[in-house]
Design an enzyme around this catalytic site. Structure first.
Site, PDB file in Angstrom:
ATOM      1  N   ARG A   1       0.908  -1.199   0.135  1.00 29.73           N
ATOM      2  CA  ARG A   1      -0.070  -0.078   0.080  1.00 29.73           C
ATOM      3  C   ARG A   1       0.811   1.354   0.190  1.00 29.73           C
ATOM      4  O   ARG A   1       1.812   1.394   0.792  1.00 29.73           O
ATOM      5  CB  ARG A   1      -1.017  -0.102   1.305  1.00 29.73           C
ATOM      6  CG  ARG A   1      -1.409   1.358   1.294  1.00 29.73           C
ATOM      7  CD  ARG A   1      -2.352   1.312   3.027  1.00 29.73           C
ATOM      8  NE  ARG A   1      -3.202   2.427   3.240  1.00 29.73           N
ATOM      9  CZ  ARG A   1      -2.623   3.253   3.716  1.00 29.73           C
ATOM     10  NH1 ARG A   1      -1.360   3.377   4.404  1.00 29.73           N
ATOM     11  NH2 ARG A   1      -3.408   4.486   3.943  1.00 29.73           N
TER      12      ARG A   1
ATOM     13  N   THR B   1      -4.382  14.693   7.222  1.00 26.91           N
ATOM     14  CA  THR B   1      -3.529  14.621   8.220  1.00 26.91           C
ATOM     15  C   THR B   1      -3.489  15.552   9.386  1.00 26.91           C
ATOM     16  O   THR B   1      -3.289  15.192  10.534  1.00 26.91           O
ATOM     17  CB  THR B   1      -1.923  14.485   7.847  1.00 26.91           C
ATOM     18  OG1 THR B   1      -1.684  13.529   6.942  1.00 26.91           O
ATOM     19  CG2 THR B   1      -0.896  14.551   8.948  1.00 26.91           C
TER      20      THR B   1
ATOM     21  N   HIS C   1      -8.231  12.742   9.889  1.00 28.42           N
ATOM     22  CA  HIS C   1      -8.343  13.206  11.331  1.00 28.42           C
ATOM     23  C   HIS C   1      -9.443  14.154  11.911  1.00 28.42           C
ATOM     24  O   HIS C   1      -9.943  14.604  10.874  1.00 28.42           O
ATOM     25  CB  HIS C   1      -6.916  14.020  11.563  1.00 28.42           C
ATOM     26  CG  HIS C   1      -5.813  13.055  11.829  1.00 28.42           C
ATOM     27  ND1 HIS C   1      -5.240  12.749  13.112  1.00 28.42           N
ATOM     28  CD2 HIS C   1      -5.018  12.057  10.937  1.00 28.42           C
ATOM     29  CE1 HIS C   1      -4.268  11.776  12.963  1.00 28.42           C
ATOM     30  NE2 HIS C   1      -4.069  11.791  11.860  1.00 28.42           N
TER      31      HIS C   1
ATOM     32  N   HIS D   1     -40.853  15.358  22.778  1.00 32.27           N
ATOM     33  CA  HIS D   1     -40.101  14.270  22.394  1.00 32.27           C
ATOM     34  C   HIS D   1     -40.786  13.011  22.726  1.00 32.27           C
ATOM     35  O   HIS D   1     -40.962  11.687  22.076  1.00 32.27           O
ATOM     36  CB  HIS D   1     -38.547  14.386  22.682  1.00 32.27           C
ATOM     37  CG  HIS D   1     -37.846  15.160  21.804  1.00 32.27           C
ATOM     38  ND1 HIS D   1     -36.694  14.804  21.061  1.00 32.27           N
ATOM     39  CD2 HIS D   1     -38.068  16.563  21.644  1.00 32.27           C
ATOM     40  CE1 HIS D   1     -36.299  15.855  20.072  1.00 32.27           C
ATOM     41  NE2 HIS D   1     -37.114  16.951  20.441  1.00 32.27           N
TER      42      HIS D   1
ATOM     43  N   HIS E   1      -7.964   8.197   5.207  1.00 30.94           N
ATOM     44  CA  HIS E   1      -7.400   8.409   6.524  1.00 30.94           C
ATOM     45  C   HIS E   1      -7.821   9.819   7.006  1.00 30.94           C
ATOM     46  O   HIS E   1      -7.222  10.844   6.510  1.00 30.94           O
ATOM     47  CB  HIS E   1      -5.940   8.082   6.702  1.00 30.94           C
ATOM     48  CG  HIS E   1      -5.471   8.224   8.043  1.00 30.94           C
ATOM     49  ND1 HIS E   1      -5.248   6.997   9.073  1.00 30.94           N
ATOM     50  CD2 HIS E   1      -4.809   9.167   8.875  1.00 30.94           C
ATOM     51  CE1 HIS E   1      -4.752   7.448  10.193  1.00 30.94           C
ATOM     52  NE2 HIS E   1      -4.728   8.884  10.150  1.00 30.94           N
TER      53      HIS E   1
END
Length: 302
Positions: free
Chosen positions: A56, A90, A119, A214, A117
């Protein structure tokens, strides 16, 4: 190359190659040019392919990298035969639209799998992961409770919540969703943190209903205020009658559970008492049950 050789010697089934491609990381982290990155990547990939291990390749800080640069790099490594390429937000600055556009473009450049990926520095990791799948990504990195650098990455539980709504049959058949609570509790205990009160699915407020409007609708049809069925995760909903915003329909439901026969007007009267007490101090379910029983006893005595 030395690291790749050590990995193969250790007997791994796959090797993940990662390097920063943004100008920030190329200048302040490793100091390599894009030409050097591509040359080195192709050399290592060729070696690994010869060792019959899965390969990868991922860029780091993908969304702050030059689009032309990283697309050329991905095309080259795809041509070299990697099994999967990866993109990484990242620093957590990407938006769902940015993710969709990049993954969709990348899907037209490479034929291999695409891993993402994300963050969570700006709270977009789950939305970004969902957009990535819509655009053609095949894999998403997650961690339990999202634990990772800084604010962490896409949390497994919250992502499962999103996927149950998006692809219910696939998600329910592929994953044992009833183990999620036990898994998150195990990890939270191991690293000595608390599961956030508003954590999707497993937070203690996730399926709790307090407001009168509710509660009334939930008691009639749970789907009115629940997009997720707690039973899918082995959990149950809780209609709270312990707060100053409690509605009388919820109190009626609890009185019925306790076998206390009261008229609507009587339930409304005891609801006022519960709300008044909740304004003074926090109430537990035992407190409200005591108020209900005492009121019912007074009615009987009267």
């Amino acid at each position: 190359m030395d690291d790749a050789k050590k990995a193969v010697e250790a007997g791994v089934d796959g090797v993940d190659l990662v390097i920063g491609t943004s100008s920030f990381l190329r200048e302040y982290s490793h100091g390599k040019s894009m030409a050097m990155i591509q040359k080195t990547a192709l050399e290592v990939i060729e070696y690994l392919k010869g060792q019959n291990v899965e390969v990868r390749f991922s860029s780091e800080d993908s969304f702050r990298s030059d689009l032309v640069d990283i697309l050329a790099l991905y095309k080259a490594v795809d041509g070299a035969g990697v099994h999967r390429v990866g993109i990484a937000d990242t620093v957590g600055g990407a938006t769902p639209r940015m993710v969709y556009d990049l993954v969709r473009t990348l899907r037209g450049v490479v034929g291999c799998d695409i891993e993402c990926h994300f963050h969570d520095d700006t709270g977009c990791s789950v939305a970004n992961a969902h957009s990535a799948l819509e655009a053609g990504a095949t894999h998403v990195d997650t961690s339990v409770l999202g634990i990772g650098e800084r604010n962490g990455i896409t949390p497994l539980g919250a992502f499962m919540a999103r996927m149950v709504v998006t692809a219910p049959e696939y998600t329910k058949s592929k994953y044992n969703l009833k183990e999620l609570k036990a898994l998150e509790t195990l990890v939270a205990d191991a690293v000595q943190i608390n599961i956030p009160f508003n954590n999707p699915i497993t937070g203690f407020c996730a399926f709790t209903h307090k407001a009168g409007i509710h509660a009334k609708a939930i008691l009639a049809n749970p789907s009115t205020y629940e997009i997720l069925d707690p039973e899918i995760f082995g959990l149950s909903r809780y209609v709270s009658i312990n707060s100053r915003i409690t509605g009388w329909n919820a109190v009626r439901s609890r009185a019925d559970q306790l076998g206390l026969a009261m008229t609507d007007d009587q339930v409304k009267e005891v609801t006022v008492k519960i709300k008044q007490m909740a304004d003074i101090r926090p109430l537990a379910i035992d407190d409200t049950d005591s108020i209900l029983r005492s009121f019912h006893l007074e009615l009987q005595n009267a």
